[in-house]
Design a protein around this motif. Structure first.
Motif, PDB file in Angstrom:
ATOM      1  N   UNK A 100      -1.128 -30.293 -34.381  1.00 58.53           N
ATOM      2  CA  UNK A 100      -1.209 -28.945 -33.822  1.00 58.53           C
ATOM      3  C   UNK A 100      -2.247 -28.909 -32.697  1.00 58.53           C
ATOM      4  N   UNK A 101      -3.390 -29.557 -32.909  1.00 53.24           N
ATOM      5  CA  UNK A 101      -4.420 -29.613 -31.876  1.00 53.24           C
ATOM      6  C   UNK A 101      -3.908 -30.312 -30.616  1.00 53.24           C
ATOM      7  N   UNK A 102      -3.087 -31.333 -30.807  1.00 52.54           N
ATOM      8  CA  UNK A 102      -2.535 -32.034 -29.647  1.00 52.54           C
ATOM      9  C   UNK A 102      -1.565 -31.145 -28.875  1.00 52.54           C
ATOM     10  N   UNK A 103      -0.788 -30.322 -29.588  1.00 53.06           N
ATOM     11  CA  UNK A 103       0.087 -29.360 -28.911  1.00 53.06           C
ATOM     12  C   UNK A 103      -0.742 -28.399 -28.057  1.00 53.06           C
ATOM     13  N   UNK A 104      -1.851 -27.905 -28.615  1.00 52.12           N
ATOM     14  CA  UNK A 104      -2.719 -26.993 -27.865  1.00 52.12           C
ATOM     15  C   UNK A 104      -3.292 -27.693 -26.635  1.00 52.12           C
ATOM     16  N   UNK A 105      -3.745 -28.929 -26.827  1.00 53.37           N
ATOM     17  CA  UNK A 105      -4.353 -29.690 -25.737  1.00 53.37           C
ATOM     18  C   UNK A 105      -3.377 -29.883 -24.590  1.00 53.37           C
ATOM     19  N   UNK A 106      -2.192 -30.320 -24.897  1.00 49.69           N
ATOM     20  CA  UNK A 106      -1.231 -30.634 -23.836  1.00 49.69           C
ATOM     21  C   UNK A 106      -0.768 -29.378 -23.102  1.00 49.69           C
ATOM     22  N   UNK A 107      -0.666 -28.269 -23.833  1.00 50.35           N
ATOM     23  CA  UNK A 107      -0.323 -27.017 -23.158  1.00 50.35           C
ATOM     24  C   UNK A 107      -1.461 -26.585 -22.232  1.00 50.35           C
ATOM     25  N   UNK A 108      -2.694 -26.622 -22.741  1.00 47.03           N
ATOM     26  CA  UNK A 108      -3.838 -26.163 -21.947  1.00 47.03           C
ATOM     27  C   UNK A 108      -4.054 -27.039 -20.721  1.00 47.03           C
ATOM     28  N   UNK A 109      -3.819 -28.334 -20.850  1.00 46.09           N
ATOM     29  CA  UNK A 109      -4.015 -29.223 -19.706  1.00 46.09           C
ATOM     30  C   UNK A 109      -2.874 -29.094 -18.698  1.00 46.09           C
ATOM     31  N   UNK A 110      -1.678 -28.797 -19.172  1.00 43.91           N
ATOM     32  CA  UNK A 110      -0.529 -28.687 -18.264  1.00 43.91           C
ATOM     33  C   UNK A 110      -0.512 -27.343 -17.532  1.00 43.91           C
ATOM     34  N   UNK A 111      -0.818 -26.263 -18.248  1.00 45.68           N
ATOM     35  CA  UNK A 111      -0.652 -24.931 -17.661  1.00 45.68           C
ATOM     36  C   UNK A 111      -1.966 -24.298 -17.214  1.00 45.68           C
ATOM     37  N   UNK A 112      -3.091 -24.884 -17.603  1.00 49.03           N
ATOM     38  CA  UNK A 112      -4.413 -24.448 -17.139  1.00 49.03           C
ATOM     39  C   UNK A 112      -4.631 -22.933 -17.286  1.00 49.03           C
ATOM     40  N   UNK A 113      -4.550 -22.423 -18.510  1.00 49.67           N
ATOM     41  CA  UNK A 113      -4.794 -20.994 -18.718  1.00 49.67           C
ATOM     42  C   UNK A 113      -6.222 -20.618 -18.335  1.00 49.67           C
ATOM     43  N   UNK A 114      -6.375 -19.448 -17.759  1.00 45.27           N
ATOM     44  CA  UNK A 114      -7.714 -18.983 -17.368  1.00 45.27           C
ATOM     45  C   UNK A 114      -8.469 -18.418 -18.565  1.00 45.27           C
ATOM     46  N   UNK A 115      -7.727 -17.778 -19.465  1.00 48.87           N
ATOM     47  CA  UNK A 115      -8.363 -17.134 -20.610  1.00 48.87           C
ATOM     48  C   UNK A 115      -7.607 -17.487 -21.880  1.00 48.87           C
ATOM     49  N   UNK A 116      -8.330 -18.003 -22.858  1.00 53.15           N
ATOM     50  CA  UNK A 116      -7.760 -18.318 -24.163  1.00 53.15           C
ATOM     51  C   UNK A 116      -8.482 -17.487 -25.216  1.00 53.15           C
ATOM     52  N   UNK A 117      -7.722 -16.883 -26.100  1.00 56.17           N
ATOM     53  CA  UNK A 117      -8.297 -16.155 -27.236  1.00 56.17           C
ATOM     54  C   UNK A 117      -7.811 -16.819 -28.517  1.00 56.17           C
ATOM     55  N   UNK A 118      -8.747 -17.025 -29.437  1.00 57.13           N
ATOM     56  CA  UNK A 118      -8.439 -17.612 -30.738  1.00 57.13           C
ATOM     57  C   UNK A 118      -8.718 -16.616 -31.850  1.00 57.13           C
ATOM     58  N   UNK A 119      -7.853 -16.588 -32.829  1.00 59.09           N
ATOM     59  CA  UNK A 119      -8.125 -15.878 -34.081  1.00 59.09           C
ATOM     60  C   UNK A 119      -8.558 -16.929 -35.094  1.00 59.09           C
ATOM     61  N   UNK A 120      -9.867 -17.080 -35.283  1.00 67.08           N
ATOM     62  CA  UNK A 120     -10.510 -18.081 -36.129  1.00 67.08           C
ATOM     63  C   UNK A 120     -11.034 -19.212 -35.262  1.00 67.08           C
ATOM     64  N   UNK A 121     -12.265 -19.635 -35.556  1.00 69.31           N
ATOM     65  CA  UNK A 121     -12.886 -20.702 -34.776  1.00 69.31           C
ATOM     66  C   UNK A 121     -12.884 -22.003 -35.564  1.00 69.31           C
ATOM     67  N   UNK A 122     -13.242 -23.091 -34.887  1.00 71.70           N
ATOM     68  CA  UNK A 122     -13.304 -24.389 -35.557  1.00 71.70           C
ATOM     69  C   UNK A 122     -13.051 -25.519 -34.583  1.00 71.70           C
TER      70      UNK A 122
END
Length: 252
Positions: A77-99
């Motif tokens: 799941x973390x790898x899915x997040x990583x590849x999306x964030x690196x490909x699409x370069x979101x300016x703002x990310x919000x998380x429900x729960x930290x870690x």
């Protein structure tokens, strides 16, 4: 003719043989199930190790990540997040729960050279731990862990314990939303309020990632969101605990 006692003995022997064969067949089937489960477990473990290696490679981490077992997000799941964030370069990310996901996404922002992660955390101890990990990795400038206690709030005509969101910037538009809380034990359909509380702040084309999507509660939540937000497309992700990605496609 055979005496009655001999017939009874033969019948009893046949019944015993049939019972024994039945038990042997059950044991045989059980052994096949155990073998198949072992193969699935080994394949699943290998997949997580591959994903973890992918994370370290893609992120170029100089320090180890916190635990990715138990309640934490799984490596795939973390790898899915990583590849999306690196490909699409979101300016703002919000998380429900930290870690661990906060560290991973903050590192993506650092690599991208822009953006910020806002993590809503209801547990003060977890919030402190995540801030310490961000500092350890040199990522404090790229993520902010917000103390967001769960408070009774009304959504869709019912009361839900949900994060206090007053720490988020007022005019914030969300390009990527990651939902991995609150814990399931807080209430049935505990993560449903993410829809009415945050979907209205999504930017056009924003992506929403839901972890633990294989659980019955999350399946029901996805159905409710689909009914209430037809402008948001849903797609299943092949992850250890089940996951889904939703895309906000506003209608012209």
């Amino acid at each position: 003719m055979f005496p009655l006692t001999s017939l009874l003995f033969i019948a009893a022997t046949l019944l015993l043989c049939a019972y024994t064969l039945h038990k042997v067949r059950l044991i045989h089937l059980m052994l096949h199930d155990v073998r198949d489960q072992s193969h699935r477990d080994n394949a699943g473990l290998f997949r997580q190790l591959e994903a973890l290696q992918g994370l370290y490679t893609d992120l170029g981490l100089s320090h180890s990540l916190p635990d990715t077992r138990g309640w934490a997000a799984s490596p795939d799941f973390l790898l899915e997040l990583t590849r999306h964030a690196q490909a699409e370069k979101p300016r703002t990310i919000v998380e429900c729960s930290s870690g661990t996901s906060t560290l991973v996404l903050a590192r993506c922002m650092q690599i991208n050279g822009s953006g910020k992660v806002y993590s809503l955390e209801h547990d003060a101890a977890y919030a402190r731990q995540t801030r310490q990990q961000l500092e350890r990795h040199g990522l404090s400038a790229w993520a902010e862990v917000l103390d967001a206690p769960l408070a009774p709030q009304e959504f869709s005509g019912a009361i839900w314990p949900w994060y206090a969101t007053d720490g988020l910037p007022r005019e914030l538009e969300i390009d990527m939303l990651v939902i991995d809380g609150p814990p399931q034990a807080t209430r049935s359909l505990a993560r449903y309020p993410a829809g009415p509380a945050l979907f209205g702040r999504l930017s056009a084309g924003a992506a929403v990632f839901l972890d633990d999507a294989r659980r019955p509660d999350e399946q029901q939540i996805l159905r409710r969101w689909a009914d209430e937000h037809p402008e948001i497309e849903q797609r299943e992700l092949r992850c250890e605990k089940g996951a889904a990605v939703l895309r906000y496609r506003p209608r012209a």
